[in-house]
Design a protein around this motif. Sequence first.
Motif, mmCIF file in Angstrom:
data_model
loop_
_atom_site.group_PDB
_atom_site.id
_atom_site.type_symbol
_atom_site.label_atom_id
_atom_site.label_comp_id
_atom_site.label_asym_id
_atom_site.label_seq_id
_atom_site.Cartn_x
_atom_site.Cartn_y
_atom_site.Cartn_z
ATOM 1 N N UNK A 199 0.863 -1.180 0.000
ATOM 2 C CA UNK A 199 0.000 0.000 0.000
ATOM 3 C C UNK A 199 0.900 1.231 0.000
ATOM 4 N N UNK A 200 0.718 2.105 -0.996
ATOM 5 C CA UNK A 200 1.561 3.295 -1.069
ATOM 6 C C UNK A 200 0.931 4.324 -1.997
ATOM 7 N N UNK A 201 1.209 5.597 -1.718
ATOM 8 C CA UNK A 201 0.784 6.657 -2.618
ATOM 9 C C UNK A 201 1.526 6.542 -3.946
ATOM 10 N N UNK A 202 2.801 6.218 -3.838
ATOM 11 C CA UNK A 202 3.608 5.997 -5.034
ATOM 12 C C UNK A 202 3.365 4.575 -5.521
ATOM 13 N N UNK A 203 2.561 4.424 -6.558
ATOM 14 C CA UNK A 203 2.157 3.100 -7.026
ATOM 15 C C UNK A 203 3.313 2.296 -7.609
ATOM 16 N N UNK A 204 4.395 2.977 -7.940
ATOM 17 C CA UNK A 204 5.564 2.254 -8.448
ATOM 18 C C UNK A 204 6.156 1.333 -7.385
ATOM 19 N N UNK A 205 5.979 1.699 -6.114
ATOM 20 C CA UNK A 205 6.497 0.848 -5.043
ATOM 21 C C UNK A 205 5.737 -0.473 -4.979
ATOM 22 N N UNK A 206 4.468 -0.436 -5.356
ATOM 23 C CA UNK A 206 3.683 -1.672 -5.410
ATOM 24 C C UNK A 206 4.194 -2.551 -6.550
ATOM 25 N N UNK A 207 4.447 -1.923 -7.685
ATOM 26 C CA UNK A 207 4.945 -2.716 -8.816
ATOM 27 C C UNK A 207 6.302 -3.334 -8.520
ATOM 28 N N UNK A 208 7.115 -2.648 -7.717
ATOM 29 C CA UNK A 208 8.451 -3.167 -7.414
ATOM 30 C C UNK A 208 8.416 -4.548 -6.769
ATOM 31 N N UNK A 209 7.281 -4.876 -6.129
ATOM 32 C CA UNK A 209 7.145 -6.222 -5.570
ATOM 33 C C UNK A 209 7.144 -7.281 -6.668
ATOM 34 N N UNK A 210 6.679 -6.905 -7.839
ATOM 35 C CA UNK A 210 6.521 -7.884 -8.920
ATOM 36 C C UNK A 210 7.844 -8.527 -9.338
ATOM 37 N N UNK A 211 8.865 -7.754 -9.736
ATOM 38 C CA UNK A 211 10.123 -8.411 -10.126
ATOM 39 C C UNK A 211 10.797 -9.146 -8.977
ATOM 40 N N UNK A 212 10.677 -8.615 -7.752
ATOM 41 C CA UNK A 212 11.310 -9.267 -6.606
ATOM 42 C C UNK A 212 10.661 -10.615 -6.319
ATOM 43 N N UNK B 171 3.099 -19.932 -4.744
ATOM 44 C CA UNK B 171 2.394 -18.931 -3.942
ATOM 45 C C UNK B 171 3.001 -17.539 -4.121
ATOM 46 N N UNK B 172 4.334 -17.461 -4.097
ATOM 47 C CA UNK B 172 4.998 -16.168 -4.269
ATOM 48 C C UNK B 172 4.835 -15.646 -5.701
ATOM 49 N N UNK B 173 4.795 -16.567 -6.671
ATOM 50 C CA UNK B 173 4.558 -16.163 -8.049
ATOM 51 C C UNK B 173 3.171 -15.559 -8.224
ATOM 52 N N UNK B 174 2.167 -16.169 -7.605
ATOM 53 C CA UNK B 174 0.806 -15.625 -7.661
ATOM 54 C C UNK B 174 0.753 -14.256 -6.992
ATOM 55 N N UNK B 175 1.426 -14.134 -5.852
ATOM 56 C CA UNK B 175 1.489 -12.836 -5.163
ATOM 57 C C UNK B 175 2.158 -11.784 -6.045
ATOM 58 N N UNK B 176 3.224 -12.174 -6.729
ATOM 59 C CA UNK B 176 3.909 -11.239 -7.612
ATOM 60 C C UNK B 176 3.033 -10.769 -8.754
ATOM 61 N N UNK B 177 2.239 -11.669 -9.322
ATOM 62 C CA UNK B 177 1.318 -11.291 -10.393
ATOM 63 C C UNK B 177 0.221 -10.376 -9.847
ATOM 64 N N UNK B 178 -0.264 -10.684 -8.638
ATOM 65 C CA UNK B 178 -1.275 -9.829 -8.013
ATOM 66 C C UNK B 178 -0.735 -8.413 -7.795
ATOM 67 N N UNK C 95 10.535 -9.716 -19.212
ATOM 68 C CA UNK C 95 10.036 -8.704 -18.287
ATOM 69 C C UNK C 95 11.076 -7.642 -17.973
ATOM 70 N N UNK C 96 12.317 -8.049 -17.774
ATOM 71 C CA UNK C 96 13.391 -7.074 -17.563
ATOM 72 C C UNK C 96 13.486 -6.131 -18.760
#
Length: 237
Positions: A39-52, A92-99, A174-175
Amino acid sequence: MAVGINAMAVTFVAHALAVIAAIMVLFWSISYRGGLAWEAENKNLIFNLHPVLMLIGFIILGGEAIISYKALPLEKPVKKLIHLVLHAIALALGIWGICAAFKNHNESGIPNLYSLHSWIGIGVISLYAFQWVYSFIVFFFPGGSPNLRSGLLPWHAMLGLFAYILAVGNAALGFLEKLTFLENGGLDKYGSEAFLVNFSAIVTILFGAFVVLTVSAKSPSSSPPIDDEPNYSYSAI
């Protein structure tokens, strides 16, 4: 068919590449992209979870699950359990990353599923989930008959390896996609971040290559099947 090298030796290189790849994607996401958040005002921080999550959770743990079955000098039931649990965590982590990617897009007003990377990603995670569920039922609980397991064994190994190779290729895609967006937004094409992203993709591909090489290498132990269980090994390919 096994190549004439020991799987255990190959895994040392694979583990080192996994650590390097994990450090690189975390360093990129935190130092260059601002950090990680659900959860963040800067939505890019949410996307950063995806590659990680996709790299560390899906690619690295998924690769370690494959490696664990071939290279660990343990009894077959123990290796099977480790293999199963690591794949479950990776899924499970892959599904979370896609979410995380969907959440970022939805909260930022960005369309979903418009790129080849996203299409392949949905296909890979679906195939991975199908592979895990049917393998759990047939090979773990309640377990199929010896004839059924023996017949499905080569398909299980081949389908799993196919899904994993596709996942590694899609990670590289993706990179490339993310770096292209950043460069179109003004990122220096020859700057340190661009080089970091490109080298992260290369290390990811090398890790995937050593996972496949582990599959093709000689197992450190060749214990006979236990009871009526077929010889569940990637060497069946």
